[in-house]
Design an enzyme around this catalytic site. Sequence first.
Site, short mmCIF file in Angstrom:
data_model
loop_
_atom_site.label_atom_id
_atom_site.label_comp_id
_atom_site.label_asym_id
_atom_site.label_seq_id
_atom_site.Cartn_x
_atom_site.Cartn_y
_atom_site.Cartn_z
N LYS A 270 -24.19 -31.24 -42.85
CA LYS A 270 -22.91 -31.90 -43.15
C LYS A 270 -22.38 -32.43 -41.82
O LYS A 270 -22.05 -31.64 -40.94
CB LYS A 270 -21.95 -30.88 -43.77
CG LYS A 270 -20.54 -31.41 -44.01
CD LYS A 270 -19.72 -30.33 -44.73
CE LYS A 270 -18.24 -30.64 -44.82
NZ LYS A 270 -17.47 -29.51 -45.36
N ASP B 2 -19.61 -34.09 -39.81
CA ASP B 2 -18.17 -34.28 -39.96
C ASP B 2 -17.60 -35.13 -38.83
O ASP B 2 -18.24 -35.31 -37.78
CB ASP B 2 -17.50 -32.88 -39.96
CG ASP B 2 -16.22 -32.84 -40.75
OD1 ASP B 2 -15.63 -33.91 -41.01
OD2 ASP B 2 -15.78 -31.72 -41.11
N TRP C 244 -4.97 -38.39 -45.85
CA TRP C 244 -5.89 -37.25 -45.81
C TRP C 244 -5.68 -36.44 -47.10
O TRP C 244 -4.55 -36.22 -47.53
CB TRP C 244 -5.60 -36.37 -44.59
CG TRP C 244 -6.34 -35.08 -44.68
CD1 TRP C 244 -7.68 -34.89 -44.52
CD2 TRP C 244 -5.78 -33.80 -45.01
NE1 TRP C 244 -8.00 -33.57 -44.73
CE2 TRP C 244 -6.85 -32.88 -45.04
CE3 TRP C 244 -4.49 -33.36 -45.31
CZ2 TRP C 244 -6.66 -31.53 -45.34
CZ3 TRP C 244 -4.31 -32.02 -45.61
CH2 TRP C 244 -5.39 -31.11 -45.61
N ASP D 155 -20.41 -23.66 -42.83
CA ASP D 155 -19.49 -24.70 -42.34
C ASP D 155 -19.05 -24.40 -40.91
O ASP D 155 -19.69 -23.61 -40.18
CB ASP D 155 -18.30 -24.83 -43.31
CG ASP D 155 -17.73 -26.24 -43.36
OD1 ASP D 155 -16.90 -26.57 -42.49
OD2 ASP D 155 -18.11 -27.02 -44.25
N ASN E 187 -13.61 -35.41 -37.44
CA ASN E 187 -12.30 -34.91 -37.83
C ASN E 187 -11.09 -35.50 -37.12
O ASN E 187 -10.03 -34.88 -37.13
CB ASN E 187 -12.27 -33.39 -37.70
CG ASN E 187 -12.79 -32.72 -38.96
OD1 ASN E 187 -12.46 -33.14 -40.06
ND2 ASN E 187 -13.61 -31.71 -38.81
N ASP F 10 -11.00 -33.52 -48.85
CA ASP F 10 -10.74 -32.10 -48.63
C ASP F 10 -9.91 -31.51 -49.76
O ASP F 10 -9.74 -30.30 -49.85
CB ASP F 10 -10.01 -31.90 -47.29
CG ASP F 10 -11.01 -31.82 -46.14
OD1 ASP F 10 -12.22 -31.71 -46.40
OD2 ASP F 10 -10.57 -31.87 -44.97
#
Length: 726
Positions: free
Chosen positions: A475, A477, A198, A365, A479, A547
């Site tokens: 966006k 995502d 990550w 976000d 996770n 990230d």
Amino acid sequence: MNIIYDEKNETFLLHTEKTTYGIAVVDGRYLEHMYYGASLDNADIRYLLREDENPGVPSANKRETGAFLDCAPMEFPETGMGDYRESAFCIRSMSGYRASELTYEGYAVEDGKPELEGLPATWGEKENCRTLKLFLRDRLLGARVTLLYSVFESSDAVTRSVIVENKGEEPFYIEKILSACLDMDDRGFEVLGLFGSWARERHVQRMPLGYGRQNIASFKGNSSHQEHPFMALVTPGTTQDSGEVYAMNFVYSGNFIAQAEKNQFDSVRMMMGIHPEGFTWKLEPGQCFTAPEVVMTYSSEGLGKMTRTFHDLYRNHLIRSPYLHEKRPILINNWEATYFDFDEKKLLEIAEEASELGIEMLVMDDGWFGKRSMDDSSLGDWYVNEEKLKGGLNALVENVKQTGMKFGIWVEPEMISPESELYRKHPDWAIQIPGRDITQSRAQYVLDLSREEVADEVYEMIAAVLRSADISYVKWDMNRQIATMGSSSLPDDRQGELAHRYILGVYRMQERLITDFPELLLENCASGGGRFDPGMLYYSPQIWCSDDTDAVERLAIQEGTAMLYPVSAIGAHVSVCPNHSVGRTTPFETRGDVALLGTFGYELDITKLSPEEKDLVKVQVEKYHKYNDLIREGDYYRLASAAENRYYDSWMIVEKDKSRALLFYVQVMARANAKSRFIRLAGLDPERRYEAEGKEYTGNTLMQAGIRIPAEFGDFKSRLIEIRGR
Ligand code: GLA
């Protein structure tokens, strides 16, 4: 004619501009691999099969069929009959036997390329692509297997996939199905792959191939941060512009394996497909299973040629978005600016300031929905938190639009928080094994998207939000990775289908999203770059690369990513310093130049920038507009890698017609008492005259002798030089 069948010799030759791939039928029933490499003419190359060497072929040497099976170069090796190298195909009968004997039955050649049902894949038209289908059958089980080879003549790429059909009377289980296999003699190969973690994705690694098996794999449910669905075998000493490269890249976003195996006879088997760990698929009579596609390319001109083959193929035959060839709006994302701590006022403040500086879209976000004020709740509750966004979403979007900006939003559709209304209502919607605790990751569970009703309900919630306001960008995502694999809707003997069915569910949802909202710009993301693969690029023209937004760390991440994927697909932003991932401080200019090698945007609280920094934003915005067409559409050349040399990184982008180029150079570490450095350019027209920084050169001089870059005082200094043809 790029697919040639020689009837007398029973051989197939697949030609692209610079490569040839050869297959032969042996003993009227086995499919063997003859050749893959630089272009051959249509001469007879059957001798490459060594049929007259011990152990010969089964028709001539019946006592040694086992030895034959274990050393012949097979196109699609199977389990159970005596090939002890890794197999590509294993089926288990209802009685529990694991074996198949696929026998060649015929072929077909088609113009263009068939779609792969439910799967992302490259596409080809009859002008640029033809497909060879080889038909095989296992008589005992009634399995019919079709091997597909699509030949992209001008892209030097061949894609492969496999379709299995049950033509028998009984079901059977597919326990393993890889999509591509390449058997060849070893040439001292090294294995090249992309590895990471990550926030540290896709670092290039190269290691010698020894005897045994070396694999690159993920069974985490996504293609992963750690390993990447790509493998290349390269001859020793391969550089950007010399050496031989055999590469495979998987158009798939779930569990995968890429493997190279060197055996007792110094032959190498390279393969790629769905990871067999935990995988089984029950195929009922009349049903089909389609294995995802592998893109193969061969280069005799080093890694750079491989890179440009992938870039062109993906830009011309994979990414479908209407935004592919468009300059994307420069966006500002509030994640690193506010994390969860924002309201409509804060967002509007950012939008107002950003718009003044030429930024074109605000992306809101994580944290706008349900009761989400931390990462531990509300995934699945896709309605706007009006305590946070007073007046609601539509009012916020309209106010942002008043500043001249577009509006984008973050979602994480594949997940469910245990602390959510959705979970309280549907606890069985999370992927889980009955009687076991669900493994938590970022305090969240994964939704069982193999179930259509689950995917549909979540999709509808998100679609309602998108319809409620003028939203230009999403966006998407993802996770966490998946564990405790189990679905309450699958019968016992189909639990092994879940990981693949999950990914098919993701693909279905994304297809629906871009169909229902054709104007939407979709950016995929998975904790940064945890699912940056060709499968996702079929749905979104860009993917958040990592990230980690530190400009220095990004050099290696973007180097590895751009080794396969077009620069136009790489999500890259300027963020604040000290950087939130590593605490490093780099010049604002360098952050901008590094982010230009991507989609370009900002990820910071713009209201807190100094006046000098704000002026630099304006300069960067100008550079983006000036150079993005070139960066997005041009040819990419890697010139130097700080990951290798520690001190400097350099790459360039050349306009297709070689009339213009852009050189990027980053002095990563300064050295005492250092001289200037000559960087040799690439991809220019040697005959042509070019101008750079007020000086004139020939293309030949720039490529052979290089351009002079002065040593600077201080670390992390970047330089961007435009090279204009005269
Ligand atoms: C992931 C993404 C980030 C951000 C956060 C929000 O980590 O990669 O960019 O969106 O999720 O939770």
